[in-house]
Structures are given as structure tokens and as C-alpha cells.
Scaffold this motif. Sequence first.
Motif, PDB file in Angstrom:
ATOM      1  N   SER A 118       0.819  -1.217   0.000  1.00 32.66           N
ATOM      2  CA  SER A 118       0.000   0.000   0.000  1.00 32.66           C
ATOM      3  C   SER A 118       0.855   1.271   0.000  1.00 32.66           C
ATOM      4  N   LEU A 119       2.168   1.141   0.305  1.00 34.70           N
ATOM      5  CA  LEU A 119       3.043   2.309   0.152  1.00 34.70           C
ATOM      6  C   LEU A 119       3.667   2.223  -1.243  1.00 34.70           C
ATOM      7  N   ASP A 120       3.758   3.346  -1.922  1.00 34.89           N
ATOM      8  CA  ASP A 120       4.328   3.341  -3.275  1.00 34.89           C
ATOM      9  C   ASP A 120       5.854   3.359  -3.169  1.00 34.89           C
ATOM     10  N   PRO A 121       6.546   2.307  -3.712  1.00 33.28           N
ATOM     11  CA  PRO A 121       8.005   2.244  -3.547  1.00 33.28           C
ATOM     12  C   PRO A 121       8.746   3.375  -4.268  1.00 33.28           C
ATOM     13  N   LEU A 122       8.084   4.056  -5.216  1.00 33.85           N
ATOM     14  CA  LEU A 122       8.768   5.086  -6.006  1.00 33.85           C
ATOM     15  C   LEU A 122       8.750   6.457  -5.352  1.00 33.85           C
ATOM     16  N   TYR A 123       7.949   6.613  -4.298  1.00 31.89           N
ATOM     17  CA  TYR A 123       7.841   7.925  -3.650  1.00 31.89           C
ATOM     18  C   TYR A 123       8.312   7.850  -2.208  1.00 31.89           C
ATOM     19  N   THR A 124       8.854   8.959  -1.712  1.00 32.16           N
ATOM     20  CA  THR A 124       9.295   8.978  -0.315  1.00 32.16           C
ATOM     21  C   THR A 124       8.067   8.944   0.595  1.00 32.16           C
ATOM     22  N   VAL A 125       8.329   8.571   1.848  1.00 28.67           N
ATOM     23  CA  VAL A 125       7.279   8.574   2.870  1.00 28.67           C
ATOM     24  C   VAL A 125       6.635   9.964   2.925  1.00 28.67           C
ATOM     25  N   ASP A 150       4.728  15.700  12.482  1.00 28.17           N
ATOM     26  CA  ASP A 150       4.016  15.473  13.755  1.00 28.17           C
ATOM     27  C   ASP A 150       3.379  14.092  13.766  1.00 28.17           C
ATOM     28  N   ALA A 151       2.772  13.731  12.616  1.00 22.83           N
ATOM     29  CA  ALA A 151       2.098  12.424  12.530  1.00 22.83           C
ATOM     30  C   ALA A 151       3.117  11.303  12.708  1.00 22.83           C
ATOM     31  N   LEU A 152       4.335  11.476  12.141  1.00 21.48           N
ATOM     32  CA  LEU A 152       5.372  10.445  12.296  1.00 21.48           C
ATOM     33  C   LEU A 152       5.857  10.376  13.746  1.00 21.48           C
ATOM     34  N   ALA A 153       5.903  11.528  14.404  1.00 21.76           N
ATOM     35  CA  ALA A 153       6.326  11.534  15.804  1.00 21.76           C
ATOM     36  C   ALA A 153       5.254  10.887  16.689  1.00 21.76           C
ATOM     37  N   ARG A 154       3.972  11.096  16.312  1.00 17.04           N
ATOM     38  CA  ARG A 154       2.866  10.527  17.086  1.00 17.04           C
ATOM     39  C   ARG A 154       2.895   9.006  17.099  1.00 17.04           C
ATOM     40  N   VAL A 155       3.426   8.395  16.028  1.00 21.86           N
ATOM     41  CA  VAL A 155       3.504   6.932  16.004  1.00 21.86           C
ATOM     42  C   VAL A 155       4.885   6.456  16.480  1.00 21.86           C
ATOM     43  N   PRO A 158      11.442   7.388  15.480  1.00 22.70           N
ATOM     44  CA  PRO A 158      12.529   8.284  15.833  1.00 22.70           C
ATOM     45  C   PRO A 158      12.952   9.079  14.602  1.00 22.70           C
ATOM     46  N   GLU A 159      13.466  10.247  14.796  1.00 22.00           N
ATOM     47  CA  GLU A 159      13.927  11.121  13.707  1.00 22.00           C
ATOM     48  C   GLU A 159      12.884  11.251  12.587  1.00 22.00           C
ATOM     49  N   PRO A 160      11.737  11.844  12.896  1.00 20.19           N
ATOM     50  CA  PRO A 160      10.687  11.961  11.881  1.00 20.19           C
ATOM     51  C   PRO A 160      11.164  12.654  10.612  1.00 20.19           C
ATOM     52  N   GLY A 161      12.123  13.597  10.738  1.00 22.47           N
ATOM     53  CA  GLY A 161      12.620  14.319   9.564  1.00 22.47           C
ATOM     54  C   GLY A 161      13.299  13.363   8.595  1.00 22.47           C
ATOM     55  N   ASP A 165      11.988  11.774   4.627  1.00 22.99           N
ATOM     56  CA  ASP A 165      12.694  11.788   3.337  1.00 22.99           C
ATOM     57  C   ASP A 165      13.133  10.400   2.864  1.00 22.99           C
ATOM     58  N   SER A 166      12.725   9.336   3.587  1.00 21.59           N
ATOM     59  CA  SER A 166      13.145   7.984   3.198  1.00 21.59           C
ATOM     60  C   SER A 166      12.152   7.369   2.225  1.00 21.59           C
ATOM     61  N   TYR A 167      12.651   6.384   1.470  1.00 22.30           N
ATOM     62  CA  TYR A 167      11.783   5.568   0.618  1.00 22.30           C
ATOM     63  C   TYR A 167      11.333   4.346   1.433  1.00 22.30           C
ATOM     64  N   PRO A 168      10.160   3.756   1.113  1.00 20.80           N
ATOM     65  CA  PRO A 168       9.665   2.626   1.909  1.00 20.80           C
ATOM     66  C   PRO A 168      10.682   1.498   2.080  1.00 20.80           C
ATOM     67  N   HIS A 169      11.491   1.186   1.022  1.00 20.62           N
ATOM     68  CA  HIS A 169      12.406   0.046   1.153  1.00 20.62           C
ATOM     69  C   HIS A 169      13.544   0.329   2.131  1.00 20.62           C
ATOM     70  N   GLN A 170      13.707   1.589   2.512  1.00 21.88           N
ATOM     71  CA  GLN A 170      14.786   1.905   3.469  1.00 21.88           C
ATOM     72  C   GLN A 170      14.331   1.708   4.923  1.00 21.88           C
ATOM     73  N   LEU A 171      13.066   1.300   5.098  1.00 17.60           N
ATOM     74  CA  LEU A 171      12.530   1.154   6.460  1.00 17.60           C
ATOM     75  C   LEU A 171      12.273  -0.322   6.772  1.00 17.60           C
ATOM     76  N   SER A 172      12.200  -0.636   8.075  1.00 16.08           N
ATOM     77  CA  SER A 172      11.876  -2.015   8.482  1.00 16.08           C
ATOM     78  C   SER A 172      10.365  -2.216   8.367  1.00 16.08           C
ATOM     79  N   GLY A 173       9.915  -3.478   8.466  1.00 17.48           N
ATOM     80  CA  GLY A 173       8.484  -3.786   8.364  1.00 17.48           C
ATOM     81  C   GLY A 173       7.677  -3.033   9.423  1.00 17.48           C
ATOM     82  N   GLY A 174       8.196  -3.000  10.650  1.00 19.90           N
ATOM     83  CA  GLY A 174       7.493  -2.309  11.739  1.00 19.90           C
ATOM     84  C   GLY A 174       7.422  -0.810  11.484  1.00 19.90           C
TER      85      GLY A 174
END
Length: 357
Positions: A118-125, A150-155, A158-161, A165-174
Motif C-alpha cells: 500500500s506504500l508506493d516504492p517510487l515515492y518517499t514517505v 508530527d504524525a510520524l512523531a505521534r507513532v 525516531p527522527e521523523p525528519g 525523506d526515506s523511501y519505503p524500502h529503506q525502512l523495516s516492516g514495523g
Amino acid sequence: MTKHNDIILQVTDLHAHFFTESGVIRALSGVDFTLRRGEVLGIVGESGCGKSVTAQCIMNMVTKPGKIMGGEIVYQRRAKGGGMTEAVNITKLNPRGREMRTIRGNEIAMIFQEPMTSLDPLYTVGNQLLEAILLHQNVTKAEAREVGEDALARVHLPEPGRIFDSYPHQLSGGQRQRVMIAIALSCNPSLLIADEPTTALDVTTQAQILDLMQELQEATGMSIIFITHDLGVVAEMCDEVAVMYLGKVVEKTDVDTAFYSPKHPYTRALLRSIPRLESTEHQRLAVIRGNVPDPSVVPMGCPFHPRCPEYMPDLCNVITPSMITLDNGQDVRCLLYGGAEQAMEKRASTTLTPIPA
Ligand SMILES: Nc1ncnc2c1ncn2[C@@H]1O[C@H](COP(=O)(O)OP(=O)(O)OP(=O)(O)O)[C@@H](O)[C@H]1O
Ligand code: SF4
Ligand SMILES: [Mg+2]
């Protein structure tokens, strides 16, 4: 959890079919349930019973070859600038129309089982967050970035900034699942639908995500429909539970009653199939006899009858049970609790046509 008596969503006699080359699949054949404001409702049932299609209907995003064939989904919208609500029947709205687009993703949001799809791999978060925020909120791009971080900090990312700017594949499943929750919650929805949101995660991450969802529910007072295979998750998260079998709700009650006094033989079978701590190593887990029938050929009478340990010959294979509300408010669709006599009388009066003299 703060619950109110006012109803936010009422689903009545909902039917949805898929017209496939191999026949019509009756995915939903009369789904009924209500959800109160601030309530967390669990929807459980074996694979294929119609949980996800129910969610798709509420979001009004059933696509070809699927179609909503009947019934109502009445959603109580927040009226602008006041405590009043306005009822809309979602089944009557154009899926691509303006009203539905202001409800979907804004007032009613959804998170899916597998964030990678459901996240598009071609676009950043950040791009994906901004898209959701700019579509539904009247803010500038710079303000939207602030809302997004703010929404990223609410969940608790860490380091919402950096995540922004990350792409989905740069993040863990969680982390990806947290991003999905952040996107869903960025517009402060009144209703969140979570379809198996933790199934793809390891046990520890799953527990963290469930804690997070509980915390956010308590903070915002939103209603949640939580779709899951896992009755343990239902016990932890939900106020009420609706058990589905072959496109219908067969039992609906509060969670304590569902666990301590289940009435429908299918609910009892599901509960017997959960592993218990006290069981010995050699005890085998109970499995429900037989398989879920193909929804294109639903059995006559009670759809559960070929698998039911309490099957009553000449009744259960003939009469389709209606939903009955018991004295304690528990809803159950099973002839053990009544309804057989009325159905027999009705059948007799409709089949015994007097022969003209
Ligand atoms: N796009 C589709 N085309 C054809 N049939 C479909 C489609 N989507 C769902 N179905 C059918 O509708 C029925 C209900 O499916 P649904 O996805 O709601 O099940 P589910 O309860 O969510 O199962 P699971 O627990 O495996 O996710 C199934 O028989 C399924 O095969
Ligand atoms: S109606 Fe009959 S077959 Fe269906 S669940 Fe009840 S006892 Fe079982
Ligand atoms: Mg599903």
C-alpha cells in the motif's frame, strides 16, 4: 476505552458479489452490525468469509468484477462546525464522487496487512504523507510538512525528519506499518479500519504496534474496526466482536461474553482452535472439521451445517437461521436458540397452496 451510545456506523443486510468467469461469488450475503462512537469492533472468521470485502464496501472501493448488490452502510458524518451528525448511506454514493472522496482517507481511514503493497516504492514517505494531507486539509505545503512530521512523531518513529525523506524500502516492516498508521491518522479520522495490520510482523513488533494503536485510540476517541484471524488480538484490543462465516455475521457480542459464553457452534469451534498455555505438548490443537465451502455454492439451510457438531437433521439443512437477539443482548444466528418453529410455519403457509375445487 471511551465508548458512547451514539452509533457511528450501521451496516444492514449488505450483499456484495464478484462476477467471475467461473461463476458468481457471493462474498457477502447479508452482513449486519452496528458500531458505536469510540468503540473497537473485532471482525473475525476463517479465510474467505468476507472480512476484507466488508472493509472494501465501507470504503466504497469494491472494484470490478465486484459489486455491492444491496443493503445499507449508514455512516454518521461529523457536521461542519458543530456536534451534530449527518447520516449518509455509503452504498448510494458514487465511489469516485466528491462526497465519497472527502469521507475516504479523511473521516474513514484504512490500514492494510502488508504496508509494502500500500506504500508506493517510487515515492518517499513524505511525498505520500503530503499527498494525503494536502488532499484533505486546507494547509500550505510547509504547514503540511509540519503536520506530516508530527504524525510520524505521534507513532513514535525516531527522527521523523529522516523518515519523512526515506523511501519505503529503506525502512523495516514495523517502521513501514507505523508510517501507514501515521498516514491514516494524519487527517484525524472518526473511524479507522485496520485489516490484519500486524499479521506480517514478528511477535515483538506486533505487540508494539497493537500498544500504539490502543494508545492512539484512547487519545483520539476514534472508532476502530479491527479485522484479524487472531482471537488473542481481539481479547486485547476490542470491546465487541463480530464473528463472520460465509459472508454473514453469525454472532455479535461484547468480548467477555464471546470468550466466556459463546453461543454459536462456529464461535465455539474457533475458540477451541486457539492454543492454550495450560495444554500439554502432546495435545493437538482442535481444528474445525471440514473446509469453508466455496461461496459460489453456499449450502442450503444454515451455511455452517455440513461442519456443525450440533447439526439437527431436517432442520439445519432446510431452514436458514435469522439473527436472534438473546436476553443479554447477544446476537446469534443459529436454530438452537429459536427461529425454527416460525420458519417451519412460514414454509408450511407458503408451500401448502390450496388446490382449487
Ligand atoms: N477481486 C475479487 N475477485 C473475485 N473474488 C473475490 C475478490 N475479492 C474477494 N473475493 C472473494 O470474496 C470472498 C471473501 O473474500 P475476503 O477477501 O473478504 O475474505 P477474508 O475474510 O478477508 O479472508 P482472509 O482472512 O484470507 O483475508 C472470497 O471467497 C474471495 O475469494
Ligand atoms: S443452525 Fe444448526 S447447523 Fe447451524 S450452527 Fe446452529 S445448530 Fe449448527
Ligand atoms: Mg482479508
